[in-house]
Scaffold this motif. Structure first.
Motif, PDB file in Angstrom:
ATOM      1  N   PHE A 394       0.865  -1.182   0.000  1.00 22.03           N
ATOM      2  CA  PHE A 394       0.000   0.000   0.000  1.00 22.03           C
ATOM      3  C   PHE A 394       0.899   1.229   0.000  1.00 22.03           C
ATOM      4  CE2 PHE A 394      -1.776   3.470   2.599  1.00 22.03           C
ATOM      5  CZ  PHE A 394      -2.836   3.823   1.793  1.00 22.03           C
ATOM      6  N   CYS A 395       0.546   2.204  -0.799  1.00 25.84           N
ATOM      7  CA  CYS A 395       1.321   3.447  -0.802  1.00 25.84           C
ATOM      8  C   CYS A 395       0.418   4.605  -1.214  1.00 25.84           C
ATOM      9  CB  CYS A 395       2.533   3.354  -1.738  1.00 25.84           C
ATOM     10  SG  CYS A 395       2.106   3.050  -3.473  1.00 25.84           S
ATOM     11  N   VAL A 396       0.914   5.792  -0.956  1.00 26.96           N
ATOM     12  CA  VAL A 396       0.203   7.020  -1.311  1.00 26.96           C
ATOM     13  C   VAL A 396       0.919   7.649  -2.492  1.00 26.96           C
ATOM     14  CG1 VAL A 396      -0.530   9.305  -0.540  1.00 26.96           C
ATOM     15  CG2 VAL A 396      -0.575   7.369   1.064  1.00 26.96           C
ATOM     16  N   ASP A 397       0.214   7.799  -3.595  1.00 23.02           N
ATOM     17  CA  ASP A 397       0.798   8.407  -4.790  1.00 23.02           C
ATOM     18  C   ASP A 397       0.441   9.894  -4.807  1.00 23.02           C
ATOM     19  OD1 ASP A 397       2.101   8.601  -7.238  1.00 23.02           O
ATOM     20  OD2 ASP A 397       0.237   8.282  -8.358  1.00 23.02           O
ATOM     21  N   PHE A 414      -4.648   6.654  -3.423  1.00 23.33           N
ATOM     22  CA  PHE A 414      -4.240   5.488  -2.642  1.00 23.33           C
ATOM     23  C   PHE A 414      -4.043   4.308  -3.596  1.00 23.33           C
ATOM     24  CE2 PHE A 414      -6.606   6.972   1.441  1.00 23.33           C
ATOM     25  CZ  PHE A 414      -5.651   7.968   1.604  1.00 23.33           C
ATOM     26  N   LEU A 415      -2.855   3.715  -3.553  1.00 28.65           N
ATOM     27  CA  LEU A 415      -2.514   2.591  -4.425  1.00 28.65           C
ATOM     28  C   LEU A 415      -2.384   1.310  -3.595  1.00 28.65           C
ATOM     29  CD1 LEU A 415       0.223   4.227  -6.707  1.00 28.65           C
ATOM     30  CD2 LEU A 415      -2.272   4.222  -7.016  1.00 28.65           C
ATOM     31  N   PHE A 416      -2.785   0.187  -4.198  1.00 31.33           N
ATOM     32  CA  PHE A 416      -2.825  -1.081  -3.459  1.00 31.33           C
ATOM     33  C   PHE A 416      -2.503  -2.228  -4.403  1.00 31.33           C
ATOM     34  CE2 PHE A 416      -5.711  -4.593  -1.799  1.00 31.33           C
ATOM     35  CZ  PHE A 416      -4.829  -5.004  -0.817  1.00 31.33           C
ATOM     36  N   ARG A 422       3.162  -7.603  -8.462  1.00 32.79           N
ATOM     37  CA  ARG A 422       2.316  -6.761  -9.306  1.00 32.79           C
ATOM     38  C   ARG A 422       2.402  -5.330  -8.803  1.00 32.79           C
ATOM     39  NH1 ARG A 422      -1.135  -9.404 -12.595  1.00 32.79           N
ATOM     40  NH2 ARG A 422      -2.467  -7.563 -12.733  1.00 32.79           N
ATOM     41  N   PRO A 423       2.422  -4.364  -9.698  1.00 33.53           N
ATOM     42  CA  PRO A 423       2.540  -2.972  -9.243  1.00 33.53           C
ATOM     43  C   PRO A 423       1.251  -2.528  -8.555  1.00 33.53           C
ATOM     44  CG  PRO A 423       2.112  -3.050 -11.601  1.00 33.53           C
ATOM     45  CD  PRO A 423       2.339  -4.477 -11.165  1.00 33.53           C
ATOM     46  N   PRO A 424       1.361  -1.665  -7.568  1.00 36.35           N
ATOM     47  CA  PRO A 424       0.148  -1.154  -6.921  1.00 36.35           C
ATOM     48  C   PRO A 424      -0.664  -0.296  -7.881  1.00 36.35           C
ATOM     49  CG  PRO A 424       2.093   0.024  -6.136  1.00 36.35           C
ATOM     50  CD  PRO A 424       2.590  -1.106  -6.979  1.00 36.35           C
ATOM     51  N   GLU A 429      -9.141  -0.164  -9.145  1.00 36.12           N
ATOM     52  CA  GLU A 429      -8.636  -1.109 -10.136  1.00 36.12           C
ATOM     53  C   GLU A 429      -7.841  -2.255  -9.516  1.00 36.12           C
ATOM     54  OE1 GLU A 429      -6.200   1.058 -12.838  1.00 36.12           O
ATOM     55  OE2 GLU A 429      -7.568   2.773 -12.955  1.00 36.12           O
ATOM     56  N   ALA A 430      -7.660  -2.236  -8.186  1.00 34.45           N
ATOM     57  CA  ALA A 430      -6.601  -3.045  -7.607  1.00 34.45           C
ATOM     58  C   ALA A 430      -6.984  -4.465  -7.269  1.00 34.45           C
ATOM     59  CB  ALA A 430      -6.064  -2.354  -6.347  1.00 34.45           C
TER      60      ALA A 430
END
Length: 565
Positions: A394-397, A414-416, A422-424, A429-430
């Motif tokens: 998990f990261c914040v873009d 927010f990316l997951f 696999r890329p977040p 879409e995750a």
């Protein structure tokens, strides 16, 4: 909280009344029992699109009605939205929402008994409830909500407000500066100056129009009037005129008076008055003749002046009073504009300083946000590991805005990535619905204290979960229920055992057809339901269910299995 839900004429469910409690509520039942229909009814209530093949029962009108009780702050916020849309505000924190879907035609929506639009209903729903699962109604999928929650999580509201305040001042200065060079404004200014110059140069007097008309009338008939005055003068004041005859009459009257003074007194008085009147008449004719000078140049000047006044009346009239009123209005606008321009020039001089302050403020906000983002990433990653995603990412873009605005210089996404390798990706879409529900649970757990949406509904949160992770999922939901109303549809006994209240959905078959029943479970019924979910009502399952409900030690993961669908 959602206090009461009423459903009428929904296929299989038919008519249902559901009274809910605060805290953590679980809904269980065998696969296909109709739990998803209940979640779908909540979605309909909050403005989701209706699939008529699923939600309409023959020719009957399907309706869903919910009664909510709100805390004071939430009630005030929602009342502002309702009043702006024409609906009645919340009274004593009570909100009634209803949606009717006829067999044909558009749906109808009501808030506090007032008809409203589907858009308003969705806005109300967005502020009240998040659905996590296959029937998504998720505010956290929106970037604006993610940024709001990150700021709230980090306690950055005061810094955001400071940036917004400086931005508004800067925008005001920019707009005022643009007005100085606005072509349309300059065009209006030139038109106004032309009006002031045209009317001002004419030196209009309100009473002069009548004077000009009278003088023109006299000038046009000057020769005729002179002739008439001359004839009157000849009749009255020549040697054979009336004044000479009156003089002779006075001499004759003097003889009459010497012989009979009383008899001649009245005639003498009248004759004297006639003499006085003729002398006054003579003076009048002399004065009038002198004023009646016939001057072609004067006549031409009068005609030109009259033409000027008529032109002004055509443009600014229809009367000279209107012309003068237009002049006063234009002069007032000029004065106001000059004052405004002085203020605008002052603001334009201040703009560079405001730009420096704004840049400093939003850079400070950006730095604070990135520190908060790192903390949020760590906490959410920890919660994900607890919920069965030990290697999830998990990261914040950070997305830089083309132009910094009232909320700063960036947006967040927010990316997951639930699986390694696999890329977040953005949340929408995750992951699958089950993975997404558990991610939302992790995020909601971290953000629980600042999340403004009071009601959370999780469906299929236990997909691909078993053993120790199932206990942790239940514990997270129970803790989340201390700050929100949480409703969870689950197939896992460890999750269901930790609910504050427990409802069971059951599909029943009869000669009349298939229907769905919905009941609140007593403590004994909960034990039996948990035993069923553990694999059957064996003594071992019942004993394990009892220990789970009493808060006893957790069973080994090998003794817990999810009932296969």
């Amino acid at each position: 909280m959602l206090r009461f839900l009423r459903v009428e004429h929904l296929p299989l469910i038919g008519c249902l009344e559901w009274e809910l409690d605060p805290g953590f509520t679980v809904v269980t039942g065998e696969t296909g029992a109709g739990k998803s229909l209940l979640i779908g009814a909540l979605g309909l209530l909050l403005g989701n699109r209706a699939d008529r093949s699923l939600y309409l029962d023959g020719e009957k009108t399907c309706s869903v009605e919910g009664e909510f009780f709100l805390e004071e702050g939430a009630a005030e916020t929602l009342s502002s939205l309702l009043e702006s849309s024409g609906a009645d505000p919340c009274e004593e924190g009570r909100l009634l929402v209803k949606r009717s879907l006829p067999a044909s035609g558009a749906s109808r929506q009501f808030v506090n008994g007032c008809s409203t639009t589907l858009t308003v209903l969705r806005q109300v729903g967005d502020s009240l409830l998040d659905l996590h699962g296959p029937h998504e109604h998720q505010s956290l999928l929106q970037r604006s909500s993610q940024l709001f929650l990150l700021d709230a999580f980090g306690g950055l509201q005061a810094l955001v407000a400071h940036v917004g305040e400086i931005y508004e001042k800067l925008e005001w200065a920019r707009r005022r500066e643009q007005m100085l060079s606005d072509p349309e404004r300059e065009r209006r200014r030139l038109l106004r100056m032309n009006v002031i110059q045209e009317i001002g140069d004419a030196a209009v007097r309100l009473e002069e129009e009548e004077e000009i008309l009278r003088e023109l009338e006299l000038s046009r008939h000057g020769w005729k009037l002179l002739e008439m005055v001359g004839e009157l003068n000849a009749l009255l004041f020549t040697e054979e005129g009336a004044l000479e005859r009156v003089s002779r009459a006075r001499r004759v009257l003097a003889g009459w008076s010497s012989l009979d003074a009383p008899g001649a007194a009245k005639a003498e008085e009248l004759l004297e008055a006639a003499a006085v009147g003729l002398r006054e008449m003579e003076t009048l004719l002399i004065d009038y003749r002198e004023r009646l000078e016939v001057d072609p140049e004067r006549l031409n000047a009068l005609e030109q002046r009259r033409s000027v006044l008529e032109g002004l009346k055509r443009k600014y009239g229809p009367t000279l009073s209107d012309v003068l009123r237009t002049l006063r209005a234009a002069e007032r606008e000029r004065s106001e504009e000059e004052e405004e321009l002085r203020h605008h020039r002052q603001l334009a001089e201040e703009r560079p300083g405001l730009e420096r302050l704004f840049e400093e403020a939003y850079r400070q906000l950006s730095e604070a946000r990135r520190r908060v983002g790192e903390t949020l990433t760590q906490k959410v990653s920890h919660e994900l590991a607890e919920l069965g995603f030990p290697r999830a990412e998990f990261c914040v873009d950070w997305i830089t805005r083309p132009h910094p605005g009232r909320r700063g210089a960036e947006e967040v996404e927010f990316l997951f990535a639930p699986n390694p390798g696999r890329p977040p990706l953005p949340l929408r879409e995750a992951a699958s619905s089950g993975e997404m529900a558990r991610f939302m649970l992790a995020l909601k757990t971290v953000l629980a204290a600042v999340d403004h949406v009071p009601i959370l509904v999780f469906d299929e949160i236990d997909a691909n979960v078993a053993g120790e992770t199932a206990w942790k999922v239940g514990a997270h939901l129970r803790n989340l229920g201390r700050q929100h109303q949480v409703i969870c549809v689950t197939h896992l006994a460890p999750v269901a055992a930790q609910g504050d209240s427990h409802f069971r959905v059951r599909k029943e078959h009869s000669a009349e057809g298939t229907s769905v029943s919905f009941e609140r479970l007593s403590l004994l019924q909960r034990k039996e339901e948990l035993a069923r979910m553990l694999g059957g009502k064996s003594e071992e399952s019942l004993a394990l269910a009892e220990r789970m409900l009493s808060g006893g030690p957790r069973p080994a993961s090998s003794s817990i299995r999810r009932q296969e669908d």
